[in-house]
Design a protein around this motif. Structure first.
Motif, short mmCIF file in Angstrom:
data_model
loop_
_atom_site.label_atom_id
_atom_site.label_comp_id
_atom_site.label_asym_id
_atom_site.label_seq_id
_atom_site.Cartn_x
_atom_site.Cartn_y
_atom_site.Cartn_z
N LEU A 85 0.86 -1.16 0.05
CA LEU A 85 -0.07 -0.05 0.07
C LEU A 85 0.82 1.05 -0.07
N SER A 86 2.05 1.26 0.83
CA SER A 86 2.63 2.26 0.68
C SER A 86 3.46 2.62 -0.47
N THR A 89 0.45 4.16 -2.99
CA THR A 89 0.41 5.50 -2.78
C THR A 89 1.47 6.52 -2.88
N SER A 148 1.14 2.16 6.91
CA SER A 148 1.33 2.58 5.74
C SER A 148 1.29 4.03 5.48
N THR A 152 4.17 5.38 3.27
CA THR A 152 3.79 6.45 2.31
C THR A 152 4.49 7.84 2.33
N SER A 156 7.32 8.55 -0.54
CA SER A 156 7.22 9.44 -1.38
C SER A 156 8.27 10.62 -1.33
#
Length: 273
Positions: A85-86, A89, A148, A152, A156
């Motif tokens: 999930l990380s 996203t 997450s 994220t 990012s």
């Protein structure tokens, strides 16, 4: 001269390592003592022999095999799902450069700062309404989202500095966004992803409050919850208490030692970048 300057740092590191290792060694030593030997010689004396009844009694009393399976299942699932999930996203935020990126990252930072005590009632209510209360799946979902948020934010930040030339070259060759992610971005970011997976597993393993609230059945409880509940009942002597602490920390320690090269490589790569 340079060698002389390194000695104080080396001595400080050795002292720090001793402070970290000493509590674990004391717990391991007292876990293999009999209660009579513990009372007679104290916690710092070396054991005269191996007394394994404390470990065996604790294992049987709490059904440690089931608790160990629950903790490994929950922590492993959260580590894998939270990383996936990380990555998804963070790819959208870091490379996709969606609108409102600073505000989205601020939201993830705020989510990391939110204390778990504030999540107890909403998570409890929602799990009741969804019919997931007292299931391992409910804890996996909650911690996947929680972990997450940090993943994220970190990924990012890493992906925002990813070389755009590589991505543009891949797209010129006909790669779509999905292929760019899994064939280029993920392999290059593998050290950071490995570090996140190790951290997610250990963090989830050590969680106590939410599993205590969400997992009330004995068959669904984790190792940390079983240790806390049994110690709260005051049913263990000093030897069994040390045996419980040893069994509780040993699986996480083994996991850390197995993946220490992944952790070291990820930190080294991050420092070089």
């Amino acid at each position: 001269m340079r060698a002389a300057q390194k000695y104080p740092v080396l001595v400080a590191l050795i002292i720090g390592a001793l402070f970290m290792i000493a509590p674990f060694l004391i717990v391991a030593i007292n876990a293999v003592k009999s209660p009579a030997e513990y009372s007679a010689n104290g916690p710092l004396a070396l054991p005269e022999g191996l007394y394994l009844d404390g470990i065996q009694d604790f294992w049987v009393r709490v059904d440690f095999g089931q608790k160990l399976f629950n903790s490994v299942l929950i922590s492993g699932s959260v580590a894998v799902l939270a990383v996936i999930l990380s990555v998804l996203t963070a790819y959208a935020i870091g490379i996709g450069r969606i609108k409102g990126r600073p505000w989205i990252l601020a939201f993830f930072v705020l989510a990391n700062m939110l204390p778990q005590e504030a999540l107890v009632y909403p998570v409890y209510y929602l799990s009741k309404e969804a019919g997931l209360y007292d299931t391992r799946l409910s804890v996996i979902i909650v911690f996947t989202v929680v972990q997450s948020a940090f993943g994220t934010y970190l990924l990012s930040s890493v992906l925002s500095s990813f070389p755009r030339e590589i991505i543009e070259a891949a797209r010129i060759d006909g790669a779509n966004s999905w292929q760019v992610l899994w064939r280029i971005v993920v392999p290059v970011s593998r050290p950071t992803i490995g570090v996140l997976m190790v951290f997610f597993f250990i963090w989830t393993w050590n969680e106590f409050l939410l599993p205590l609230v969400m997992l009330i059945s004995n068959d669904n409880q984790t190792v940390s919850v079983a240790l806390g509940v049994l110690q709260g009942q005051r049913l263990m002597d000093a030897t069994m208490t040390n045996a419980a602490a040893l069994l509780g920390v040993l699986p996480a320690l083994v996991f850390f030692l197995v993946f220490q090269r992944t952790l070291t490589r990820g930190i080294a790569v991050g420092s070089v970048k």
